[in-house]
Scaffold this active site. Structure first.
Site, PDB file in Angstrom:
ATOM      1  N   ASP A 326      -2.327 -15.507  48.927  1.00 43.27           N
ATOM      2  CA  ASP A 326      -0.945 -14.772  48.209  1.00 43.27           C
ATOM      3  C   ASP A 326      -0.249 -14.629  48.844  1.00 43.27           C
ATOM      4  OD1 ASP A 326      -2.062 -15.707  45.946  1.00 43.27           O
ATOM      5  OD2 ASP A 326      -3.564 -13.597  45.447  1.00 43.27           O
ATOM      6  N   ASP A 597      -7.138 -16.678  38.323  1.00 38.20           N
ATOM      7  CA  ASP A 597      -7.408 -18.017  41.158  1.00 38.20           C
ATOM      8  C   ASP A 597      -8.221 -17.689  40.297  1.00 38.20           C
ATOM      9  OD1 ASP A 597      -4.655 -16.854  41.487  1.00 38.20           O
ATOM     10  OD2 ASP A 597      -4.894 -14.873  41.873  1.00 38.20           O
TER      11      ASP A 597
END
Length: 859
Positions: A326, A597
């Site tokens: 990320d 996620d």
């Protein structure tokens, strides 16, 4: 989630009473996510027996016991093997259990978060776990939303829903709109009514549907399975060969003459020796070495802010070939800061500012609603808009107290920022004169200023993906508060800066052969700027999640391998990327913090969940929890993972050399008419004690810098490298030839058969211990000689000391005779020097061939 009208009918307008709260808890449940079902402790322990090496050892225990019980001796051998099994499985079970408890404590803290609610018609504070459906919850900037529900009141209310949507920009919410547990209020105030709690929330539904079991074997598990098959085949083949050879020899020399008692006794001895060879061929210390190495790596990684939930993940992260990371919070600080300005620094304003630096400071302090709050851990938290928070921290860094300026110049009127105006203005009184302070988008303010300013500096900041903010003012004449004819003061560039050491960590990963790919929901311009600064963008492609998703399956593989940045990515795009990379043979590590996620975290070879900003669902799906949310911690985890793998290889060289030598010596000595090289109790000492102690000695090696100077070990590569195979074969051959020479000639000493075999036994152990130094060096890579592993010297020194005691005083048990000082000196020289020299020659030859490209690096 209950409909708004239904929950309002149940709860009323003024909050729940204590009695109604209990009824709601009974009817709609508690606000705690049900953790995934954990297997009973006994099942968790038995799971550690699901290993080919352990199963081979269990078989050896059974066979050994069957032979030992009728014979009336040899049970110590059986018990020692059993002890090795229990120790190895116990270490793994204890460490995973302890890690699981630490993880549960981490989650419980979330449920104790204080929430402001209206109960019994008055405001109060309750833990998040006590929120029930129907509660009226008071929210403001900085709060975490504790349940799913509906907004009943909204005052400039925005919340971060990236855990569900993947969007990095906050979502503006109006009265009557839905808000979800796991979101965070970024600005404004609001009041919500809880309509779903615990498992009934969106987060709870996703968590229940996911499951977290990993079905893919890790690279180390696959390699050890393959190795176990080879070892067991070798052991059984040698046992059959030795037993058959001894039977033929027994017939030829007259030991086996028929069905008499003497012949049966000889047959039983042959069979027992064959069983011992099976046991000797299997490295009993390997499971223990793996368990100890994993345990050590887990503890070190926890100190480096990586909480390991799944023990084998310690090694898998070291095998990673790709890291999908990320951006926000992992590469960056997740904290907006002023990175540049049109002035060198803000200045403390006078009664009426006399310079643009003073006007900017006054505007930044007074023309806003955000506050800074000091947390218990010493960090500063922004209560309100993150952009305004960056301005306030900028003032603080230059010793300007924004609170004092607000007290001295209270806002008479304020026009808050909105998406249409793209600016905010505040009216203040300065020494009896009224002024209008305006801040906002530079292109908007430039059109309101006279004369129009030069925006080249603003454009330069924008090209670096900074969020630019301009400042202007004018004196108010009469009642005219129009935002026109403003005087331009300047501008600042604001961005979420990289964490300290990120560029260096990314470079270390790339130098180690690991591809770092950034997957973010941000726009391409911001993503590219951050990726370039972090060193991730190195000539690969930049794609949006939709572009990647829309590619034909045949093209996705090539695109995934050449990808540096995926922008505007949705959570399912991350999952798709992981699957495509894995099909191409990559070992993939993934970072994630949001609920959506979780599928990618679960599917990855190693899921790295965020410990600070991560949702409960994401952390439950992860294998490793990053306690500081930082990419730097991932680099440290890779370092320890590779060290763990190399330590296991060190042990394998050491132990397989001994096992190979013993099998060949036991087979060859009787065929050549030499005395039996080992008694059964001597093989037990060599096989069990040295296995166990060597596991302790060699699994404790500290990492060295060279671990990140080579590519990761491929998933399909054997754990026994060509260098290891040659080293085992050459050193093993030296031990065999030297041993047979001693047994046949007694060249190192010994006047009787007992003296010859005692010298042989002592020399074999000394040579094996000295070979431990070769194993430390591995292929020319070793930590600091003494400080890198002091345990090694203690263990190996202890083995030599015990061996001397066995030879000198253990004759009754081991069948040895005491040796003279001269014989010990001869043994030390004759056993140690050839092993050290041969190890040096093998390493030098491999280095020479590798330097000329004839052998690939790492082979």
């Amino acid at each position: 989630m209950l409909a708004l009208d239904k929950i309002r009918e149940f709860a009323g307008e003024n909050g729940l009473s204590s009695q109604l709260a209990e009824e709601s808890r009974t009817q709609y449940g508690t606000n705690v996510l049900t953790p995934p079902e954990r297997a009973p402790l006994w099942k968790q322990y038995l799971k550690n027996f699901d290993s080919p090496i352990i199963r081979i050892l269990l078989f050896a225990v059974v066979v050994s016991a069957i032979v030992a019980i009728p014979e009336g001796s040899g049970l110590f051998d059986t018990l020692a093997i059993l002890a090795a099994i229990l120790l190895a499985t116990g270490i793994s079970f204890f460490n995973e259990y302890r890690s699981s408890r630490e993880f549960e404590v981490l989650n419980e803290r979330r449920d104790d978060m204080a929430v402001r609610v209206i109960r019994d018609s008055r405001p109060t504070v309750v833990p998040s776990r006590e929120i029930v459906a129907g509660d009226l919850i008071l929210l403001e900037a900085g709060d975490a939303i504790p349940a799913d529900g509906w907004l009943l009141a909204s005052d400039g209310f925005s919340c971060d829903e990236s855990a569900f949507t993947g969007e990095s920009e906050p979502a503006h919410k109006k009265t009557g709109e839905q808000v979800l547990r796991g979101s965070f209020v970024t600005e404004g105030k609001g009041r919500m009514i809880a309509a779903a709690v615990g498992d009934a929330t969106e987060m709870g539904v996703i968590a229940a549907a996911l499951g977290i079991d990993h079905v893919t074997k890790t690279p180390l598990e696959s390699k050890l399975d393959h190795l176990a098959g080879l070892i067991s085949t070798f052991g059984y083949a040698m046992a059959i060969l030795i037993c058959s050879t001894l039977v033929i020899r027994g017939i030829l020399v007259g030991e086996l003459t028929g069905l008499d008692i003497a012949s049966v006794d000889h047959l039983l001895r042959y069979f027992m020796l064959a069983v011992v060879i099976i046991v000797a061929a299997v490295p009993e210390g390997l499971p223990m070495s793996v368990a100890l190495s994993l345990s050590l790596a887990m503890r070190k990684m926890t100190r480096a802010n990586c909480l390991v939930r799944r023990l084998i993940a310690c090694e898998t992260i070291g095998s990673a070939t790709t890291i999908c990371t990320d951006k926000t919070g992992t590469l960056t600080k997740n904290q907006m800061e002023v990175a540049g300005a049109s002035v060198a620094a803000p200045a403390v304003p006078g009664p009426v500012p006399a310079s643009v630096a003073e006007w900017i400071a006054l505007n930044a302090a007074v023309n806003g609603t955000t506050h800074l709050e000091k947390r218990e851990d010493g960090r500063t938290r922004v209560i309100g808009n993150s952009t305004e928070g960056a301005l306030l921290r900028w003032l603080q860094s230059h010793m300007i107290d924004y609170r004092l300026l607000r007290e001295q110049h209270p806002a008479a009127r304020q026009h808050l920022f909105d998406g249409k105006r793209k600016r905010m203005s505040t009216v203040v009184n300065l020494s009896g004169r009224w002024f209008l302070l305006v801040k906002g988008a530079p292109e908007i303010l430039a059109g309101l200023c006279t004369p129009a300013p030069d925006l080249h500096g603003v454009d330069a900041f924008s090209s670096r993906a900074m969020r630019t903010l301009a400042f202007a003012h004018r004196e108010i004449n009469g009642d005219d508060e129009d935002e026109t004819n403003l005087c331009w003061d300047g501008y600042v560039g604001i961005r979420d800066p990289l964490r300290d050491g990120i560029a260096q960590s990314v470079a270390r990963c790339q130098n180690a052969g690991i591809r770092v790919q950034m997957v973010t929901g941000d726009n391409p311009a911001t993503a590219v700027a951050v990726a370039r600064e972090a060193g991730i963008l190195t000539g690969g492609t930049v794609m949006s999640g939709k572009e990647f998703r829309d590619l034909p399956a045949a093209e996705q593989a090539a695109a995934a391998q050449n990808l540096d940045v995926m922008a505007r990515a949705e959570p399912m795009d991350k999952l798709l990327l992981v699957e495509v990379l894995q099909k191409a043979g990559a070992v993939v590590a993934v970072t994630g913090d949001g609920t959506n996620d979780a599928p990618a975290l679960r599917r990855a070879d190693v899921g790295l969940a965020m410990g600070v900003t991560g949702t409960d669902v994401a952390r439950e799906a992860g294998d490793i929890i990053l306690l500081d949310d930082s990419f730097v911690s991932i680099t440290s985890a890779v370092w320890w993972g590779r060290s763990l793998y190399e330590n296991i290889q060190r042990f394998l060289i050491f132990q397989l050399t001994i096992n190979f030598s013993i099998c060949i010596l036991v087979l060859a000595a009787p065929l050549l008419g030499y005395p039996e090289p080992f008694t059964i109790i001597e093989i037990l000492w060599v096989n069990i004690i040295m296995d166990t102690l060597a596991a302790f000695a060699l699994c404790s090696e500290a990492p060295h810098s060279g671990l990140l100077d080579r590519p990761p070990v491929p998933r399909d590569a054997a754990i026994i490298t060509p260098f290891m195979a040659v080293s085992i074969a050459v050193t093993g051959a030296l031990l065999v030839m030297g041993g047979l020479l001693q047994l046949g000639t007694g060249f190192m000493g010994g006047q009787t058969e007992g003296g010859v075999t005692s010298v042989f036994f002592a020399a074999f152990i000394i040579a094996a211990v000295v070979n431990g130094f070769n194993c430390r060096v591995m292929d020319g890579k070793m930590p600091a000689f003494f400080s890198g592993n002091p345990v090694f010297f203690l263990v190996m020194g202890g083995i030599v000391f015990i061996q001397i005691l066995i030879i000198q005083y253990g004759g009754a048990v081991f069948g040895t005779v005491p040796l003279t000082t001269t014989e010990w000196v001869t043994i030390a020289g004759a056993a140690a020097v050839p092993v050290i020299v041969l190890g040096f020659i093998v390493r030098s030859l491999f280095a020479w061939h590798r330097a000329r490209g004839k052998i690939p690096a790492g082979a």
